[in-house]
Design an enzyme around this catalytic site. Sequence first.
Site, PDB file in Angstrom:
ATOM      1  CG  HIS A  53      13.310  40.728 -24.954  1.00  0.00           C
ATOM      2  ND1 HIS A  53      14.485  41.399 -24.681  1.00  0.00           N
ATOM      3  CD2 HIS A  53      12.336  41.679 -24.952  1.00  0.00           C
ATOM      4  CE1 HIS A  53      14.229  42.683 -24.533  1.00  0.00           C
ATOM      5  NE2 HIS A  53      12.944  42.882 -24.690  1.00  0.00           N
TER       6      HIS A  53
HETATM    7  P1  TYD Z   1      16.774  44.047 -21.434  1.00  0.00           P
HETATM    8  O1  TYD Z   1      15.364  44.498 -21.513  1.00  0.00           O
HETATM    9  O2  TYD Z   1      17.057  42.583 -21.645  1.00  0.00           O
HETATM   10  O3  TYD Z   1      17.652  44.917 -22.462  1.00  0.00           O
HETATM   11  P2  TYD Z   1      17.903  44.748 -24.045  1.00  0.00           P
HETATM   12  O4  TYD Z   1      16.709  44.122 -24.639  1.00  0.00           O
HETATM   13  O5  TYD Z   1      18.138  46.133 -24.512  1.00  0.00           O
HETATM   14  O6  TYD Z   1      19.128  43.915 -24.241  1.00  0.00           O
HETATM   15  O7  TYD Z   1      17.377  44.518 -20.051  1.00  0.00           O
HETATM   16  C1  TYD Z   1      18.758  44.431 -19.785  1.00  0.00           C
HETATM   17  C2  TYD Z   1      18.925  44.339 -18.260  1.00  0.00           C
HETATM   18  O8  TYD Z   1      18.434  45.529 -17.658  1.00  0.00           O
HETATM   19  C3  TYD Z   1      18.179  43.166 -17.651  1.00  0.00           C
HETATM   20  O9  TYD Z   1      19.015  42.608 -16.650  1.00  0.00           O
HETATM   21  C4  TYD Z   1      16.985  43.798 -16.991  1.00  0.00           C
HETATM   22  C5  TYD Z   1      17.440  45.223 -16.685  1.00  0.00           C
HETATM   23  N1  TYD Z   1      16.344  46.192 -16.773  1.00  0.00           N
HETATM   24  C6  TYD Z   1      15.839  46.789 -15.639  1.00  0.00           C
HETATM   25  O10 TYD Z   1      16.291  46.509 -14.507  1.00  0.00           O
HETATM   26  N2  TYD Z   1      14.821  47.694 -15.734  1.00  0.00           N
HETATM   27  C7  TYD Z   1      14.294  48.034 -16.947  1.00  0.00           C
HETATM   28  O11 TYD Z   1      13.351  48.864 -17.003  1.00  0.00           O
HETATM   29  C8  TYD Z   1      14.808  47.404 -18.133  1.00  0.00           C
HETATM   30  C9  TYD Z   1      14.269  47.724 -19.481  1.00  0.00           C
HETATM   31  C10 TYD Z   1      15.824  46.485 -17.997  1.00  0.00           C
END
Ligand code: TYD
Length: 135
Positions: A53
């Site tokens: 992303h």
């Molecule tokens: P995401 O940022 O998509 O993680 P990655 O890029 O490491 O795969 O986040 C994964 C999940 O965690 C998504 O459902 C959103 C949640 N999340 C939060 O609730 N708070 C946060 O600060 C972050 C970074 C993610």
Amino acid sequence: MIPEKPYIIEFSQIGNPEIGYLSVAEPSGFVPFEIRRVYWSYYTPHHITRGRHAHHKLEQVLVAVSGIVTVTVEQVRGVSKDFVLNQPNLGLYLPPKTWHVMEFSHNGVLMSLASMEYDESDYIRDYEQFFEMTE
Ligand code: TYD
């Protein structure tokens, strides 16, 4: 001014080989924004990639506080580039609108220093949408 490109930050290492080291992120230091949130990711199997992303506004500094994390980044209309975070005193600055994908070693723990609180509407999760963006 927001930096335009991803770059490696080398945090100071305070200590010595006998007692070990610490590194610090503080307002007067190397992080080019006010830190509003810290989160960390761990237990990600090697064959899984995380991220995939970009963000509209968020700036981040990623630090592999344990293990090795390879971060592949791509900017709008740019070519992709790999950064290998293999020392706990290295950080990777990511400006907004930077597509990023992370791959973890088995013991990888990735800490993120972030410029904003969590906001799902700041995410660009569709690569096609990212690809079509203007700078
Ligand atoms: P995401 O940022 O998509 O993680 P990655 O890029 O490491 O795969 O986040 C994964 C999940 O965690 C998504 O459902 C959103 C949640 N999340 C939060 O609730 N708070 C946060 O600060 C972050 C970074 C993610």
